[in-house]
Write a protein that holds these residues in place. Structure first.
Motif, PDB file in Angstrom:
ATOM      1  N   SER A   5     -73.381 -86.838   8.754  1.00  0.00           N
ATOM      2  CA  SER A   5     -72.832 -87.980   8.018  1.00  0.00           C
ATOM      3  C   SER A   5     -73.880 -89.093   7.875  1.00  0.00           C
ATOM      4  O   SER A   5     -74.928 -89.072   8.521  1.00  0.00           O
ATOM      5  N   THR A   6     -73.539 -90.081   7.057  1.00  0.00           N
ATOM      6  CA  THR A   6     -74.431 -91.235   6.918  1.00  0.00           C
ATOM      7  C   THR A   6     -74.578 -91.955   8.250  1.00  0.00           C
ATOM      8  O   THR A   6     -75.649 -92.494   8.538  1.00  0.00           O
ATOM      9  N   LYS A   7     -73.546 -91.922   9.084  1.00  0.00           N
ATOM     10  CA  LYS A   7     -73.639 -92.574  10.389  1.00  0.00           C
ATOM     11  C   LYS A   7     -74.785 -91.974  11.202  1.00  0.00           C
ATOM     12  O   LYS A   7     -75.601 -92.689  11.776  1.00  0.00           O
ATOM     13  N   ILE A  43     -72.564 -98.978  13.739  1.00  0.00           N
ATOM     14  CA  ILE A  43     -73.283 -97.941  14.477  1.00  0.00           C
ATOM     15  C   ILE A  43     -73.771 -98.461  15.834  1.00  0.00           C
ATOM     16  O   ILE A  43     -73.809 -97.719  16.813  1.00  0.00           O
ATOM     17  N   MET A  44     -74.118 -99.734  15.893  1.00  0.00           N
ATOM     18  CA  MET A  44     -74.694-100.307  17.110  1.00  0.00           C
ATOM     19  C   MET A  44     -73.845-100.104  18.365  1.00  0.00           C
ATOM     20  O   MET A  44     -74.392 -99.734  19.400  1.00  0.00           O
ATOM     21  N   ALA A  46     -78.296 -93.940  11.819  1.00  0.00           N
ATOM     22  CA  ALA A  46     -78.643 -94.226  13.217  1.00  0.00           C
ATOM     23  C   ALA A  46     -80.057 -93.743  13.507  1.00  0.00           C
ATOM     24  O   ALA A  46     -80.849 -94.448  14.141  1.00  0.00           O
ATOM     25  N   LEU A  47     -80.385 -92.567  13.028  1.00  0.00           N
ATOM     26  CA  LEU A  47     -81.730 -92.030  13.242  1.00  0.00           C
ATOM     27  C   LEU A  47     -82.773 -92.902  12.550  1.00  0.00           C
ATOM     28  O   LEU A  47     -83.797 -93.253  13.143  1.00  0.00           O
ATOM     29  N   GLU A  51     -80.227 -85.412  20.365  1.00  0.00           N
ATOM     30  CA  GLU A  51     -79.519 -86.390  21.200  1.00  0.00           C
ATOM     31  C   GLU A  51     -78.856 -87.460  20.335  1.00  0.00           C
ATOM     32  O   GLU A  51     -77.675 -87.785  20.525  1.00  0.00           O
ATOM     33  N   ILE A  52     -79.596 -88.001  19.395  1.00  0.00           N
ATOM     34  CA  ILE A  52     -79.063 -89.071  18.535  1.00  0.00           C
ATOM     35  C   ILE A  52     -77.900 -88.557  17.697  1.00  0.00           C
ATOM     36  O   ILE A  52     -76.872 -89.231  17.557  1.00  0.00           O
ATOM     37  N   LEU A  53     -78.047 -87.366  17.143  1.00  0.00           N
ATOM     38  CA  LEU A  53     -76.965 -86.827  16.319  1.00  0.00           C
ATOM     39  C   LEU A  53     -75.730 -86.483  17.149  1.00  0.00           C
ATOM     40  O   LEU A  53     -74.606 -86.691  16.688  1.00  0.00           O
ATOM     41  N   ARG A  54     -75.901 -86.013  18.369  1.00  0.00           N
ATOM     42  CA  ARG A  54     -74.731 -85.747  19.223  1.00  0.00           C
ATOM     43  C   ARG A  54     -74.026 -87.050  19.589  1.00  0.00           C
ATOM     44  O   ARG A  54     -72.798 -87.095  19.681  1.00  0.00           O
ATOM     45  N   ILE A  55     -74.787 -88.121  19.784  1.00  0.00           N
ATOM     46  CA  ILE A  55     -74.181 -89.422  20.093  1.00  0.00           C
ATOM     47  C   ILE A  55     -73.354 -89.913  18.916  1.00  0.00           C
ATOM     48  O   ILE A  55     -72.244 -90.410  19.087  1.00  0.00           O
ATOM     49  N   THR A  56     -73.888 -89.772  17.712  1.00  0.00           N
ATOM     50  CA  THR A  56     -73.217 -90.335  16.530  1.00  0.00           C
ATOM     51  C   THR A  56     -72.245 -89.375  15.862  1.00  0.00           C
ATOM     52  O   THR A  56     -71.253 -89.807  15.288  1.00  0.00           O
TER      53      THR A  56
END
Length: 145
Positions: A4-6, A45-46, A10-11, A78-83
């Protein structure tokens, strides 16, 4: 699987922070302007990233955000699993052990397990620093994400 855009924003935001890590705490409005992303969207996102201890924050004058770790310590996975949550291509791989009642006799399960392994290995093998290094190598010091 679609990111997603999220997840994508975020990345991009974390890459921007990494590229400007020597500038101290970075205001969200500056990231939004450089990345051409709505500040309001970044504000949504923050909290997700803060909750995961990915960022350091500073309020008030000269306030903003910075990475909590070095850019080479954050993987895309990691970033994608978080978001995004799970990156598994099918829902039955979201849980370990697999709780699907069909898992013992599912003829396609090995296909999805293999795909999941490839996705995980690929995304966990790329750090934010790798992305910055590749970009720098391909176009010099002009930072365009």
């Amino acid at each position: 699987m679609k990111i997603s855009t999220k997840g994508r924003y975020a990345l991009r935001m974390l890459i921007d922070l990494a590229m400007h890590q020597n500038d101290g705490y970075i205001a969200l409005k500056d990231i939004a302007a450089r990345q051409n992303i709505s500040k309001k969207y970044l504000e949504q996102i923050m909290p997700i990233l803060n909750k995961a201890d990915v960022l350091l924050t500073n309020r008030g004058f000269q306030g903003g955000y910075r990475l909590a770790r070095n850019p080479n310590q954050y993987t895309v996975g990691e970033i994608l699993r978080i978001t995004e949550g799970s990156l598994a291509p099918v829902a039955c791989l979201d849980h370990i052990p697999n709780t699907c009642p069909m898992s013992d006799e599912c003829i396609t399960l090995p296909v999805w397990q293999g795909l999941n392994e490839v996705i995980t290995k690929y995304l966990d093998g790329i750090t934010i620093q790798d992305i910055i290094d590749r970009q720098t190598e391909s176009i010099g010091n002009d930072y365009v994400i």
